[in-house]
Design an enzyme around this catalytic site. Structure first.
Site, PDB file in Angstrom:
ATOM      1  N   HIS A 192       0.846  -1.191   0.000  1.00  0.00           N
ATOM      2  CA  HIS A 192       0.000   0.000   0.000  1.00  0.00           C
ATOM      3  C   HIS A 192       0.887   1.248   0.000  1.00  0.00           C
ATOM      4  O   HIS A 192       2.104   1.162   0.115  1.00  0.00           O
ATOM      5  CB  HIS A 192      -0.943   0.013   1.220  1.00  0.00           C
TER       6      HIS A 192
ATOM      7  N   ASP B  98      -5.044 -10.686  -0.240  1.00  0.00           N
ATOM      8  CA  ASP B  98      -3.716 -11.296  -0.155  1.00  0.00           C
ATOM      9  C   ASP B  98      -2.936 -11.141  -1.467  1.00  0.00           C
ATOM     10  O   ASP B  98      -3.465 -11.404  -2.547  1.00  0.00           O
ATOM     11  CB  ASP B  98      -3.861 -12.790   0.181  1.00  0.00           C
ATOM     12  N   HIS B  99      -1.687 -10.735  -1.341  1.00  0.00           N
ATOM     13  CA  HIS B  99      -0.790 -10.548  -2.494  1.00  0.00           C
ATOM     14  C   HIS B  99      -1.308  -9.470  -3.452  1.00  0.00           C
ATOM     15  O   HIS B  99      -1.133  -9.589  -4.667  1.00  0.00           O
ATOM     16  CB  HIS B  99      -0.543 -11.879  -3.218  1.00  0.00           C
TER      17      HIS B  99
ATOM     18  N   GLU C 187      -0.790  -4.149  11.506  1.00  0.00           N
ATOM     19  CA  GLU C 187       0.033  -3.811  10.342  1.00  0.00           C
ATOM     20  C   GLU C 187       1.444  -4.356  10.555  1.00  0.00           C
ATOM     21  O   GLU C 187       2.103  -4.816   9.637  1.00  0.00           O
ATOM     22  CB  GLU C 187       0.072  -2.293  10.156  1.00  0.00           C
TER      23      GLU C 187
END
Lengths: 139, 139, 139, 139, 139, 139
Positions: free
Chosen positions: F17, F82-83, F127
């Site tokens: 991100h 995911d990924h 996180e």
């Protein structure tokens, strides 16, 4: 000439076991194995760590195909041992006491013949976060 | 011919310490040891990992009797060091700076002579989760 | 007027269990409980977290005497459940399925009546590091 | 003659990456690398473990100056890789696939020449808590 | 109308302490505090968890500026307590026994007045991985 | 009248991100978001914790069918995120900054409508091991 790297993958399984030597008397079993001699068994969240050793493949950057390693760990160990009573359901433990030491040995024996390019370097079994056994194939 | 396995047991103790070399000037002690030179000491939850190496005993499945290993770790290390100020209360540290490195060495010296059938392979001391020292008896 | 603090203590125990409802058919048991329905049982390293709530005692700085809390956890839960097959050896589970939820409830029922000055606030049971149940005494 | 100790320090960094070999077809890349071939990348909280080996210095009790080791890890690895897209921003990975294996190798190559008295013994990289690679400088 | 989120940040510090009430006799101190009454002190790797509660800011996606929260934790708690003997060097503990409970309270008192937009919700202090205290500002 | 228990299940996913507000100037983005503003993105091993609250079902001992909860977490969150590069591939984050706070909110919005008998109580997103956000559905 390529770098040699040791790659380790972890996975968890839950099983129960008991420690008992049929050649010991009841007193001897109790003295040597204590609470672990309970015939009903008790259990653990075991952690299996498999380390393979090999050269980095220049085209993939891998020492071992991670998907194949994962599948192998499932087929040979996790699918067989997870949610089982080791003494009663896993053939190796019909005659072998399922200590952490012997579990590491049995996992090695199940995995080593199936690994090709990368060589099995170490099997580690955690019985609890505070107790683990390592086997490197030494006899 | 029996498999050789490395068995590791962990335990925790809480202690305080400071780093100070009486042959250094105050400035030198401050420069070399920084915050660790505070004469009042500070502390850690140390983690001791003891690894023994040996052949699996066919009658017990053990490399070492776990109860004996646990008792030994308590008698030789944990009971002595837990809740202590290492520099002031542990004889080895009257003259030796209690760094993580020296703690691993001192634990080895306390444990190695007491282990019989199974040989001491490694002592690991974690000072924090991010810092640890390993000693294998090499000099 | 004193500050109210929640104090939590963790401890581990190893046990085995199985999920089975005698009022279900074999197929229903298999469908609902899957691998957990294995009659031999399987096991876990359970983690018990006990949280007590109370005012800080001005003379000790404690919400609860830690030694008493530790002893209570041992007497009421750990000594009874550790190294046991829950379904076969723990009376509450002769008729209650030993899910993580019911384990939290049973630990609460064993601990709550014994805590005096400090009130039991929460019981948490981890079945694995990735699955846990919290009970706050709500019905 | 002084004891030889292995000292290990851990640190974390966050980065993103993708696996792609330009000499493979799109299908081959997808088959070999699966989800890791996503051109947008994905990321991890990597953990770097650096182990140095050396004799305990009698005047400090250290195998290596911890402050210097920490600074070196920051300068050579963490400051460069943290919060970066490895394939696009780290020169070594313009032509090398940033697998866990190659990351361990690259960290070694960055750190080894800078360590003096203490010798670099091992670099370990965790990509996730369940997957890690070790490099000891072997080719 | 914006979502209310609880954001938690962890950090570690190392300190030493002892438990002693000057109004108790030596025997009383020993009986109540046991090993923790050692006048030399002993230590821990404390973990501080700070939870703030607030609405998500639409322009940043933050409940609290993470950099400011980190700086605040350092200024008010970590820089002051790290590598200190709490009883001797931290004013609050000249008259207050530095139990885990009181440490949570003192950290709250240091942090709460400095937080603006986001409100302090909880302070948690781990003395060891198996013992922690939570304070929510309740009196 | 049955006991009310909170059951929590954890799972991990890896994603990348960046933090960027198109209404901010480049300088403002850099000042507010620092290293997280890198347009290439960086990544994390996120941990998702889903807590459901409900009465223990007397016939199963469950608050929620664990298999259904696991499948739901995969279908609604893990398989999607995911990924992935969150900003570029997950619709909610085309206009919302993918902070830990907003990730917790988005996971809640994806999961809450799908849970029937048991009510969603909390979504927690880690996180890193040292930073997490909790959302309880409060607005």
């Amino acid at each position: 000439m390529s770098a040699i790297v040791y790659l380790t993958r972890k996975a968890e399984f839950s099983a129960s076991h008991l420690y008992h030597n049929p050649q010991f008397s009841a007193e001897e079993n109790k003295r040597v194995f204590g609470k672990c001699n309970n015939p009903n068994g008790h259990g653990h969240n075991y952690v299996l760590e498999v380390t393979v050793k090999g050269q980095i493949d220049a085209t993939t950057g891998f020492v071992v195909d991670l998907k194949q390693l994962k599948d192998l760990m499932h087929q040979e160990v996790l699918d067989a041992l997870d949610h089982r009573f080791l003494n009663k359901e896993i053939p190796e433990f019909f005659s072998l006491i399922p200590t952490t030491e012997n579990l590491a040995l049995v996992c090695w024996q199940r995995l080593a013949p199936k690994l090709a390019a990368a060589r099995l370097h170490r099997v580690r079994i955690y019985e609890t976060p505070d107790l683990f056994a390592d086997f490197y194939g030494e006899v």
